[in-house]
Design a protein around this motif. Sequence first.
Motif, PDB file in Angstrom:
ATOM      1  N   ALA A   7      65.451  35.865  58.236  1.00  0.00           N
ATOM      2  CA  ALA A   7      66.708  35.417  57.631  1.00  0.00           C
ATOM      3  C   ALA A   7      67.324  34.261  58.402  1.00  0.00           C
ATOM      4  O   ALA A   7      68.504  34.247  58.704  1.00  0.00           O
ATOM      5  CB  ALA A   7      67.695  36.578  57.542  1.00  0.00           C
ATOM      6  N   GLY A   8      66.510  33.274  58.755  1.00  0.00           N
ATOM      7  CA  GLY A   8      67.025  32.104  59.431  1.00  0.00           C
ATOM      8  C   GLY A   8      67.199  32.288  60.920  1.00  0.00           C
ATOM      9  O   GLY A   8      67.717  31.414  61.598  1.00  0.00           O
ATOM     10  N   CYS A   9      66.776  33.413  61.471  1.00  0.00           N
ATOM     11  CA  CYS A   9      66.951  33.687  62.896  1.00  0.00           C
ATOM     12  C   CYS A   9      65.594  33.778  63.574  1.00  0.00           C
ATOM     13  O   CYS A   9      64.634  34.281  63.010  1.00  0.00           O
ATOM     14  CB  CYS A   9      67.692  35.002  63.111  1.00  0.00           C
ATOM     15  N   VAL A  10      65.534  33.297  64.793  1.00  0.00           N
ATOM     16  CA  VAL A  10      64.324  33.441  65.589  1.00  0.00           C
ATOM     17  C   VAL A  10      64.493  34.687  66.436  1.00  0.00           C
ATOM     18  O   VAL A  10      65.321  34.739  67.342  1.00  0.00           O
ATOM     19  CB  VAL A  10      64.096  32.216  66.498  1.00  0.00           C
ATOM     20  N   THR A  57      73.362  41.994  45.799  1.00  0.00           N
ATOM     21  CA  THR A  57      72.057  41.572  46.304  1.00  0.00           C
ATOM     22  C   THR A  57      72.132  40.081  46.588  1.00  0.00           C
ATOM     23  O   THR A  57      72.802  39.331  45.878  1.00  0.00           O
ATOM     24  CB  THR A  57      70.936  41.845  45.289  1.00  0.00           C
ATOM     25  N   GLU A  58      71.475  39.652  47.638  1.00  0.00           N
ATOM     26  CA  GLU A  58      71.533  38.266  48.061  1.00  0.00           C
ATOM     27  C   GLU A  58      70.287  37.496  47.610  1.00  0.00           C
ATOM     28  O   GLU A  58      69.223  38.085  47.364  1.00  0.00           O
ATOM     29  CB  GLU A  58      71.656  38.189  49.590  1.00  0.00           C
ATOM     30  N   GLU A  59      70.443  36.174  47.509  1.00  0.00           N
ATOM     31  CA  GLU A  59      69.307  35.320  47.179  1.00  0.00           C
ATOM     32  C   GLU A  59      68.218  35.438  48.241  1.00  0.00           C
ATOM     33  O   GLU A  59      67.031  35.479  47.934  1.00  0.00           O
ATOM     34  CB  GLU A  59      69.770  33.866  47.059  1.00  0.00           C
ATOM     35  N   GLU A  60      68.662  35.493  49.519  1.00  0.00           N
ATOM     36  CA  GLU A  60      67.721  35.700  50.625  1.00  0.00           C
ATOM     37  C   GLU A  60      67.464  37.203  50.739  1.00  0.00           C
ATOM     38  O   GLU A  60      68.269  37.944  51.291  1.00  0.00           O
ATOM     39  CB  GLU A  60      68.310  35.159  51.936  1.00  0.00           C
TER      40      GLU A  60
END
Length: 459
Positions: A7-10, A57-60
């Motif tokens: 989700a955009g996190c490393v 609910t989210e797109e991601e």
Amino acid sequence: MVLAEVAGCVIIKRIAKFAPYTNLGDRRQVMLIGFSVGNYKSFKETVTISMVASSITEEEKELDTNNVFEVNRKLKLLKTAAIYGANASGKSNLVAAINFMKWFVLNSSKETQVSEAIDVEAFRLSTETEKEPSFFEIVFLIEEKTFRYGFEVNAREVVSEWLFQADDSEEKMLFERDLDNFILDDFLEGQGISDKTRSNALFLSVVAQFNGKLSGKILLWFSKNLQLISGLQDRQYRKETLESFENDRHRHDIIEFIKKLDLGIADIEIINQPVFVVANNNTPVYGSSYGSLYPISAMKPAVKTVHRKYDADGKQTSLELFDIEKHESEGTNKLFALAGILLDTLRKGKILLIDELDARLHPLITRELICLFNSNETNPHNAQLIFTTHDTNLLSSKTFRKDQIWFTEKDNKGATDLYSLVEYKVGKNASFERDYIIGKYGAIPFIGNFKELIGELHE
């Protein structure tokens, strides 16, 4: 270094390798469902922060998979919640309210005397609330059972108190209190103890002191599993990290955590150094032996960071030790101080509240700390993190679901409101950060014209 995009996190995978829990009850006993407060500091009306996941609910899709966990078929909870708002809007007061509730539950029966005032501050900017009690209520799980506990207090006494337990079908009252009048339903451990409860002490706390089984579990939940810290006064929590170093496994996790945050630190050493004991006037304290005086000293742990030293060709030649307090940045000191409690929270599935999480930290590091919680891999025991922040970068990094984003805003009469982004109709392609900054969700400062001020200063 093994990294994974979530989700955009490393996410640093190594930090996820904690010892697994075999007791599901232990893993679930620390969950926070919600907290409510009213007539306290800047909160006039009762507000509630809920960790219950909404039906959105989210797109991601990773956000729905990683940021939410299922308790049972009827209840899903959030792993994190971020609270935004202008300076002086009441963010810190929400953390203070939870902190007061925890302190009063743990200490009211033993630290207060009959004549002592209760250190609670009601909302002071309205005549309507001057003589009204402050309200506190928390909903949580212990061993897969849901409890709702709360009380109302003023500076003199506990005005009311209640404890309810819920199952799949209904909620039942265990006890209710109205001043010195008690109604005990199935709360058998409280029988005969109401007359031993002072007017300025909580009944639940007194019952726990008399070895009440359920009340003892609830106090243990507050004491061991609900942790609150200030990101501005973080060095006082260094003790947690130092204690973790006594366990080789935990020490390794902390060092790996620090190393992977790109702080230039190769290792950390704890060295016990003698320090002189001083009196209140900063003069050394002396002892005597065979007629001779000598300064009394004690051993104090000193944290040393290890850095690699290189020659002109870039070849490592040796290692250098630095004193963390003297030579490292404020951000590095904060990360070391918080490392123990952060990793312990993840390791044991606890609840952590941090006021001003992002203070003195780079935005990418702040995001990584949050991502440790918003991940099934690094947070397998469903620890929960609630924090206040001004870091708007998080709003554009696909880190949160809408129900994880909260705002505090004061009205024109000085009262704080608390609300969630999920209450707004937000388009699929909306930029949370941009819309927040331009004031679409409120909770931003309205800054006056400084040019007029400068003009006055020149007159």
